[in-house]
Design an enzyme around this catalytic site. Structure first.
Site, short mmCIF file in Angstrom:
data_model
loop_
_atom_site.label_atom_id
_atom_site.label_comp_id
_atom_site.label_asym_id
_atom_site.label_seq_id
_atom_site.Cartn_x
_atom_site.Cartn_y
_atom_site.Cartn_z
N HIS A 60 54.23 51.33 14.51
CA HIS A 60 54.65 52.73 14.62
C HIS A 60 55.13 53.26 13.27
O HIS A 60 54.80 54.39 12.88
CB HIS A 60 55.82 52.87 15.61
CG HIS A 60 55.51 52.51 17.03
ND1 HIS A 60 56.24 51.61 17.76
CD2 HIS A 60 54.52 52.94 17.85
CE1 HIS A 60 55.74 51.52 18.99
NE2 HIS A 60 54.69 52.30 19.07
N LYS A 96 58.66 55.10 33.74
CA LYS A 96 58.03 54.04 32.93
C LYS A 96 58.96 52.82 32.82
O LYS A 96 58.58 51.81 32.24
CB LYS A 96 57.68 54.59 31.54
CG LYS A 96 56.29 55.22 31.48
CD LYS A 96 55.71 55.14 30.06
CE LYS A 96 54.23 55.41 30.05
NZ LYS A 96 53.63 55.20 28.71
N ARG A 132 44.19 51.25 17.93
CA ARG A 132 44.20 49.87 17.44
C ARG A 132 42.84 49.22 17.59
O ARG A 132 42.38 48.49 16.74
CB ARG A 132 45.24 49.04 18.21
CG ARG A 132 46.66 49.35 17.83
CD ARG A 132 47.62 48.75 18.81
NE ARG A 132 47.41 49.33 20.13
CZ ARG A 132 48.27 49.24 21.13
NH1 ARG A 132 49.38 48.57 20.98
NH2 ARG A 132 48.02 49.81 22.28
N SER A 165 54.55 47.33 21.55
CA SER A 165 55.93 47.14 22.01
C SER A 165 55.97 46.11 23.14
O SER A 165 56.93 45.34 23.26
CB SER A 165 56.50 48.46 22.52
OG SER A 165 56.51 49.42 21.49
O1 PNS Z 1 53.54 54.83 23.40
P1 PNS Z 1 52.75 55.21 24.62
O2 PNS Z 1 53.42 54.69 25.87
O3 PNS Z 1 51.31 54.81 24.52
O4 PNS Z 1 52.78 56.83 24.70
C1 PNS Z 1 52.17 57.51 25.76
C2 PNS Z 1 52.58 58.99 25.75
C3 PNS Z 1 54.09 59.15 25.78
C4 PNS Z 1 52.04 59.68 24.53
C5 PNS Z 1 51.92 59.63 27.02
O5 PNS Z 1 52.25 58.86 28.14
C6 PNS Z 1 52.39 61.07 27.28
O6 PNS Z 1 52.05 61.97 26.54
N1 PNS Z 1 53.18 61.25 28.35
C7 PNS Z 1 53.73 62.53 28.73
C8 PNS Z 1 53.01 63.10 29.96
C9 PNS Z 1 51.66 63.66 29.54
O7 PNS Z 1 51.60 64.67 28.86
N2 PNS Z 1 50.56 62.94 29.90
C10 PNS Z 1 49.24 63.20 29.39
C11 PNS Z 1 48.47 64.23 30.17
S1 PNS Z 1 47.94 63.67 31.73
#
Ligand code: PNS
Length: 159
Positions: free
Chosen positions: A17, A41, A90, A128
């Protein structure tokens, strides 16, 4: 001014990150690192802990702001006037999910684009989840996270 948002769970923040933050901050005028505050989550670290870990380890980048959000990312991006979402890729395995989310977000708001950066090779394996898995067995996580975070992470697994 070009403001971008780099969203994630950051549970906890890793070297991968931090590398993404340093590299994307060079591309835009302001980078808002936005932590998803979603108890569904079931994160290991509270949002306050994640904000503080990010400030400690990415606070040195001058045009970076650390925040958190609830709800949809695309709505939060619009609220803070960000026009770019940055995500890291990745491997091919990340691509399908990321593509679907990016396309959904663009349908909802075509004024906000997602830009993908490929992660640096040395962190291509890192997540993570891996950090938590290794830490839960008392393994060495010094290759994965900055050393000042290590005690805080182990502490979660002391019973
Ligand atoms: O680090 P991560 O867990 O891969 O991040 C995922 C994240 C937070 C970017 C994603 O889950 C997110 O944007 N969540 C908020 C809800 C949302 O907007 N979902 C996408 C549209 S369905």
């Amino acid at each position: 001014m070009k403001r971008a948002i780099y969203p994630g769970s950051f549970d906890p923040v890793t070297f991968g990150h931090i590398d993404m933050i340093e590299r994307s901050a060079k591309i835009v005028d302001e980078l808002v690192v936005a932590i998803l505050n979603n108890s569904a989550k079931n994160p290991l670290f509270s949002v306050e802990e994640r904000v503080s870990m990010l400030k400690e380890t990415a606070g040195h980048v001058p045009n970076v702001k650390i925040t958190f959000f609830d709800g949809l990312l695309i709505d939060y991006a619009r609220n803070i006037d960000a026009t770019i979402i940055i995500r890291g890729l990745r491997a091919v395995t990340d691509f399908e999910y990321e593509l679907q989310i990016a396309q959904t977000n663009r349908i909802v708001n075509s004024g906000i684009d997602t830009i993908f950066l490929t992660t640096s090779l040395e962190y291509a394996y890192l997540s993570s989840t891996i950090v938590k898995e290794v830490a839960s067995y008392g393994g060495d996580i010094s290759h994965f996270v900055p050393k000042q975070l290590i005690p805080q992470i182990y502490e979660k697994y002391i019973r």
